[in-house]
Motif scaffolding. Structure first.
Motif, PDB file in Angstrom:
ATOM      1  N   ASP A 629       0.832  -1.217   0.000  1.00 22.32           N
ATOM      2  CA  ASP A 629       0.000   0.000   0.000  1.00 22.32           C
ATOM      3  C   ASP A 629       0.857   1.253   0.000  1.00 22.32           C
ATOM      4  O   ASP A 629       0.585   2.216  -0.739  1.00 22.32           O
ATOM      5  CB  ASP A 629      -0.916  -0.012   1.224  1.00 22.32           C
ATOM      6  CG  ASP A 629      -2.045  -1.020   1.078  1.00 22.32           C
ATOM      7  OD1 ASP A 629      -2.262  -1.492  -0.064  1.00 22.32           O
ATOM      8  OD2 ASP A 629      -2.691  -1.350   2.093  1.00 22.32           O
ATOM      9  N   VAL A 630       1.901   1.281   0.846  1.00 20.47           N
ATOM     10  CA  VAL A 630       2.753   2.469   0.918  1.00 20.47           C
ATOM     11  C   VAL A 630       3.432   2.741  -0.415  1.00 20.47           C
ATOM     12  O   VAL A 630       3.465   3.883  -0.911  1.00 20.47           O
ATOM     13  CB  VAL A 630       3.799   2.280   2.042  1.00 20.47           C
ATOM     14  CG1 VAL A 630       4.855   3.368   1.981  1.00 20.47           C
ATOM     15  CG2 VAL A 630       3.125   2.288   3.405  1.00 20.47           C
ATOM     16  N   CYS A 632       2.529   1.682  -3.472  1.00 28.64           N
ATOM     17  CA  CYS A 632       1.552   2.046  -4.510  1.00 28.64           C
ATOM     18  C   CYS A 632       1.081   3.484  -4.337  1.00 28.64           C
ATOM     19  O   CYS A 632       0.907   4.222  -5.322  1.00 28.64           O
ATOM     20  CB  CYS A 632       0.376   1.078  -4.466  1.00 28.64           C
ATOM     21  SG  CYS A 632       0.778  -0.569  -5.070  1.00 28.64           S
ATOM     22  N   GLU A 633       0.851   3.904  -3.068  1.00 31.97           N
ATOM     23  CA  GLU A 633       0.414   5.277  -2.841  1.00 31.97           C
ATOM     24  C   GLU A 633       1.499   6.269  -3.253  1.00 31.97           C
ATOM     25  O   GLU A 633       1.203   7.344  -3.785  1.00 31.97           O
ATOM     26  CB  GLU A 633       0.053   5.463  -1.365  1.00 31.97           C
ATOM     27  CG  GLU A 633      -1.262   4.823  -0.961  1.00 31.97           C
ATOM     28  CD  GLU A 633      -2.430   5.340  -1.799  1.00 31.97           C
ATOM     29  OE1 GLU A 633      -2.502   6.568  -2.027  1.00 31.97           O
ATOM     30  OE2 GLU A 633      -3.249   4.517  -2.235  1.00 31.97           O
ATOM     31  N   SER A 634       2.774   5.905  -2.997  1.00 29.60           N
ATOM     32  CA  SER A 634       3.858   6.821  -3.372  1.00 29.60           C
ATOM     33  C   SER A 634       4.002   6.947  -4.879  1.00 29.60           C
ATOM     34  O   SER A 634       4.532   7.954  -5.373  1.00 29.60           O
ATOM     35  CB  SER A 634       5.171   6.339  -2.750  1.00 29.60           C
ATOM     36  OG  SER A 634       5.587   5.123  -3.342  1.00 29.60           O
ATOM     37  N   ARG A 636       1.305   6.486  -7.059  1.00 28.87           N
ATOM     38  CA  ARG A 636      -0.002   6.679  -7.705  1.00 28.87           C
ATOM     39  C   ARG A 636      -0.049   7.983  -8.511  1.00 28.87           C
ATOM     40  O   ARG A 636      -0.627   8.041  -9.598  1.00 28.87           O
ATOM     41  CB  ARG A 636      -1.108   6.657  -6.648  1.00 28.87           C
ATOM     42  CG  ARG A 636      -2.481   6.372  -7.244  1.00 28.87           C
ATOM     43  CD  ARG A 636      -3.491   6.101  -6.152  1.00 28.87           C
ATOM     44  NE  ARG A 636      -3.217   4.877  -5.422  1.00 28.87           N
ATOM     45  CZ  ARG A 636      -3.521   3.667  -5.895  1.00 28.87           C
ATOM     46  NH1 ARG A 636      -4.081   3.524  -7.093  1.00 28.87           N
ATOM     47  NH2 ARG A 636      -3.258   2.598  -5.174  1.00 28.87           N
ATOM     48  N   GLN A 637       0.577   9.061  -8.006  1.00 33.57           N
ATOM     49  CA  GLN A 637       0.577  10.322  -8.748  1.00 33.57           C
ATOM     50  C   GLN A 637       1.380  10.175 -10.043  1.00 33.57           C
ATOM     51  O   GLN A 637       0.998  10.733 -11.081  1.00 33.57           O
ATOM     52  CB  GLN A 637       1.171  11.442  -7.876  1.00 33.57           C
ATOM     53  CG  GLN A 637       1.106  12.812  -8.519  1.00 33.57           C
ATOM     54  CD  GLN A 637      -0.318  13.242  -8.838  1.00 33.57           C
ATOM     55  OE1 GLN A 637      -1.220  13.085  -8.019  1.00 33.57           O
ATOM     56  NE2 GLN A 637      -0.540  13.768 -10.035  1.00 33.57           N
TER      57      GLN A 637
END
Length: 925
Positions: A629-630, A632-634, A636-637
């Motif tokens: 999750d960490v 992918c979130e980093s 995602r932008q």
């Protein structure tokens, strides 16, 4: 008719001489037998007389020794008559004066046993205990009409002490002797007994000599009066073995003796015997027996000549006369016989020598001819051997060399066929070389048989080669010579089997030729392979140089590209000033390119650690769902900017034992790789699932895909699909190589799959699962972990580089911290020394490499300052800041007392986490 050769006269004279020789031999043997018989009888008589004399002398010594024992006991009885009731000290003085060890060897001790009535036992026990023998008692306890007890025994050592208080009348053998002594008034000897002194030890035969002691002045003229007047017995225990050992048996031990006790019932009991080896030769011999009558017992001394008696009894042995007489008779016979046969033997010898000389000349001529032919053939073989060694080295490959070697070996030994079998499985099919054409079926039979033959270490013949093969029968068929083919000390390259036609055999020369051929071939092959290896190494070195040049060019490009963007946007900012949106864009570009440059440097350093085996991981329970999750979130932008759909399915609670940051690096590299090669409108899926005992992460994209030829080399360092100057995608080709090494350090595997170019790719990481839901602290702690009163939010930074120091201070001040800055060790120490510890900061961030004095000296002086001031509480925690963050650097920093290390460039998240943890951590001691 006359005999011109004189052979008849010679034969008659020869017969007469032979008869005289036989007569002389017979007479000599008769005389020798008579002398031998007479001498044997004389020596036997002498031996028997000497043994009888020595046995009698030994018996006399035994008798004298027993008389001496009796006299010593009579003296003890006289002591009672002289003093009425001698004390224990007087008894000890008397026995000491006897000098038992030197004058009475063999006696165990001299003792007095008092006669007791049953009602007198208690009084005796109390009396003796009063003398200092607290444990004294009359034993063994039993109901008897009359009793006795040993009250005096000297010398009173630990062994004799065991007998004190013993009632000897409780033993039948002792009781019989004691009663006989009492009734007769004489010394009486017991039969063999076991001494109570031997309790717990191996028993040895012993006897006791009793002398009765009567009340002084009492009448003792009858059995009844002696019984009434009896006070006790003076007695001595001794071992016949010790007695025999003390006797003088002469310097020449010619006797092997046994001492027996002859009981009244006719049985003999052994008292003493020499060692068994002294009797090994006495089987069938009759001993010399001498009786010894003493003190009511009859002993019998048996003697045999000992094993060493022959050297004394037979100074000149009878067989010497026998051997001498036979030898003289034979010599006389030989002389007469030789004289009788000399003439005819000389004639026969001359004839045989003439014939032998003729045969030797003929054999010599034949051998010269054969040897000449052998030398010619050997020269031809050696020439062929040298030519074969030269040709083998020039052949192009191993297969051709082995085929040529097989054919040359077959020709050199002139055999029917040669079968070459590869040495390793999968090394190819066997080959066959033959002298004459064979049918296909016959060739197949030979090859099949060769595959079953043994694989020897040295050349040699194969035993029963045709027992299962195409030979005529078990044990039959042609000979087969097996030869291993090896180069240097390597495993055999193959096995060569040389087979003769039926009826022919391999000679030792054939074996030597084959061995020499193998040596020449091995040298030639080794030389050729060394040349090939040198050429291959040269080509690899040239390829490595080209790869190095390409790598340097790529590294230079990848480092200069972000540096160019940074410098360019810095120029824009300097020209335009603070323009709001333009400044924000410039800062974003500078940050993005600086981070890209930092990642490139980190990858290069990680690769260096991997190649040196120094890449380390900090194992702790890690939730892979949180990691995915960490990451992918980093990213995602980035995915939105590239118009790529990023989907993630990662359930929490999927724990493994590993390094959180390294696992983030693995997922980040795989996801970054997918983003790089997935075009706009593409799709990337990151999933986490459990398969048995493993956690599996899968990153799938529908992007460019991977060519099949690249799949096997995808995880090698610097491996890229396009290395030309027109390549579309940047990077050093290190990301996937680092992924593989990090995953393998965690005990996992990584693999890639693609249907080909344009069909996307899938990367799968499998890691060992950690059972249970194990909580783990967050990888990034918020500053709340550092919340507290103002003194706890105060930090000190010591760094000579002003830009770096001010940047870190600014980041921490934005987080609400109070920061004190110093550019040297001395300034920081002076500030601390001038203030009480309550005004000190909670943590110090100290650079390691500084001019003048470094971070290690700062920490040493700080600890010395704390010790000098005697401040209570925990030491001030110091965190090291350095660009050198290898395993050796980490080990040295930890050993010197720093609580942790922050590598440059400093990341705010990691710095905040360490600041939050440091107050509760102690420096290493």
């Amino acid at each position: 008719m006359t005999d011109p050769t004189g052979i008849s006269g010679i034969a008659s004279s020869s017969r007469m001489g032979k008869a005289i020789a036989v007569l002389a031999l017979g007479l000599g043997l008769v005389v020798t037998a008579a002398v031998w018989t007479t001498e044997t009888q004389r020596l036997a008589a002498r031996r028997d007389a000497l043994i009888l004399e020595r046995t009698g002398a030994l018996a006399a010594q035994i008798r004298q020794r027993l008389v001496a024992y009796e006299i010593a006991l009579r003296g003890g009885a006289s002591l009672f008559a002289a003093t009425d009731n001698p004390s224990r000290g007087q008894w000890r003085a008397y026995v000491s004066a006897l000098a038992l060890d030197s004058d009475y060897p063999g006696i165990q001790g001299v003792a007095f046993a008092v006669r007791l009535a049953p009602e007198q036992v208690g009084a005796l026990e109390r009396s003796v205990r009063d003398e200092g023998f607290a444990d004294f008692k009359v034993w063994p306890a039993a109901d008897r009409q009359a009793e006795s007890a040993i009250v005096y025994i000297e010398p009173l050592d630990a062994i004799n002490l065991r007998a004190l208080g013993y009632d000897m009348s409780s033993n039948a053998v002792r009781r019989e002797a004691m009663q006989a002594s009492r009734d007769s008034g004489k010394a009486v000897l017991t039969g063999p007994v076991t001494l109570v002194q031997d309790a717990g030890d191996a028993p040895r035969a012993a006897v006791l000599l009793y002398v009765p002691l009567y009340r002084h002045g009492a009448p003792i003229d009858s059995t009844q009066s002696r019984s009434r007047a009896l006070l006790g017995w003076v007695y001595a225990p001794f071992r016949p073995g010790d007695l025999m050992a003390s006797l003088d048996r002469g310097a020449e031990a010619i006797l092997a003796v046994r001492l027996l006790d002859a009981a009244p019932d006719g049985t003999d009991r052994l008292l003493f015997a020499d060692a068994s080896e002294h009797f090994a030769h006495t089987t069938g011999m009759t001993p010399v027996r001498v009786p010894i009558e003493f003190a009511g017992r009859r002993w019998q001394l048996e003697a045999f000549p000992s094993a060493g008696a022959a050297s004394v009894l037979e100074r000149r042995r009878p067989w010497e006369y026998l051997a001498g007489g036979v030898l003289i008779s034979l010599l006389l016979f030989g002389v007469v016989w030789s004289m009788a046969t000399t003439r005819d033997r000389a004639h026969a010898l001359a004839l045989s020598m003439t014939q032998a000389l003729r045969r030797a000349n003929e054999a010599l001529d034949q051998r010269v001819a054969e040897r000449t032919a052998e030398l010619v053939a050997a020269n031809e073989r050696l020439r062929a051997l040298a030519e074969a060694g030269v040709v083998i080295g020039g052949l192009p490959d191993s297969g051709a060399r082995l085929d040529h070697l097989a054919e040359q070996a077959r020709r050199l030994v002139d055999c029917d066929c040669a079968v070459l079998v590869p040495g390793a499985p999968g090394g190819g099919a066997p080959s066959l070389k033959v002298a004459r054409p064979l049918t296909q079926a016959r060739r197949a039979e030979l090859v099949a048989a060769a595959e079953k033959w043994p694989r020897p270490e040295l050349p040699g013949l194969v035993l029963l080669p045709w027992s299962d093969g195409p030979g005529p029968g078990p044990g039959g068929g042609p000979e087969v010579l097996a030869v291993p083919i090896r180069v240097a000390n390597d495993a055999p390259r193959g096995y060569l089997y040389l087979a003769h036609e039926a009826g022919r055999h391999f000679s030792p020369e054939d074996l030597a030729i084959v061995r020499q051929l193998m040596l020449l071939a091995a040298a030639a092959v080794a030389t050729a392979e060394a040349a090939e290896e040198e050429r291959r190494a040269r080509l690899e070195a040239e390829a490595a140089n080209r790869s190095k040049d390409r790598f340097l060019a790529i590294v230079s490009h990848e480092l200069r590209t972000p540096l160019h963007a940074i410098l360019g946007w810095l120029g824009v900012v300097e020209r335009r000033g603070d323009r709001g949106e333009s400044l924000q864009r410039a800062l974003a570009v500078i940050r993005r390119n600086a981070e890209s440059q930092n990642l490139l440097i980190d990858d290069l350093l990680d690769l260096a650690r991997v190649e040196q085996g120094k890449l380390q991981i900090d194992r702790e329970p890690v939730d892979l769902g949180e990691i995915v999750d960490v990451v992918c979130e980093s990213q995602r932008q980035v995915a939105r900017d590239r118009r790529v759909t990023l989907e993630a399915s990662a359930p929490r609670g999927s724990f493994v034992l590993g390094d959180s940051l390294r696992l983030q690096q693995v997922v980040g590299n795989l996801l970054g790789n997918a983003l790089k090669f997935t075009p706009a409108a593409g799709r990337i899926a990151v999933s986490l699932r459990r398969e048995g005992a493993r956690q599996v992460i899968e990153v799938t994209d529908d992007g460019q895909g991977i060519e099949p030829a690249m799949l096997g080399r995808l995880f090698e360092p610097f491996r890229q699909g396009d290395t030309t100057s027109r390549r579309r995608y940047g990077g050093l080709g290190l990301g996937l190589a680092l992924v593989r090494h990090i995953v393998e350090l965690h005990g996992g595997q990584v693999s890639a799959h693609s249907e080909g170019e344009g069909h996307g790719a899938s990367f799968t990481v499998s890691l060992p699962r950690l059972d249970g839901s194990v909580p783990r602290p967050s990888a990034v702690l918020p500053l709340a972990a550092f919340d507290g009163p103002a003194p706890e939010r105060k930090l000190m930074i010591v760094d000579d580089h002003a830009d770096a120091r001010e940047a870190v201070a600014g980041l921490l001040q934005d987080e609400g911290c109070t920061v004190i800055e110093f550019d040297s060790v001395d300034a920081a120490l002076a500030w601390l020394a001038a203030r009480p510890k309550t005004e000190w900061p909670a943590i110090v961030l100290c650079d390691i490499e500084m001019p003048g004095r470094d971070g290690y000296e700062f920490l040493d002086d700080l600890r010395a300052l704390e010790a000098q001031r005697g401040d209570a509480g925990e030491p001030l925690p110091v965190v090291a800041i350095t660009a050198h963050a290898g395993a050796a650097d980490r080990s040295r920093i930890a050993s010197r007392g720093f609580v942790d290390l922050v590598p440059k460039p400093v990341r705010l998240e990691r710095l905040l986490r360490l600041i939050g943890e440091a107050p509760g951590r102690r420096p290493a001691s």
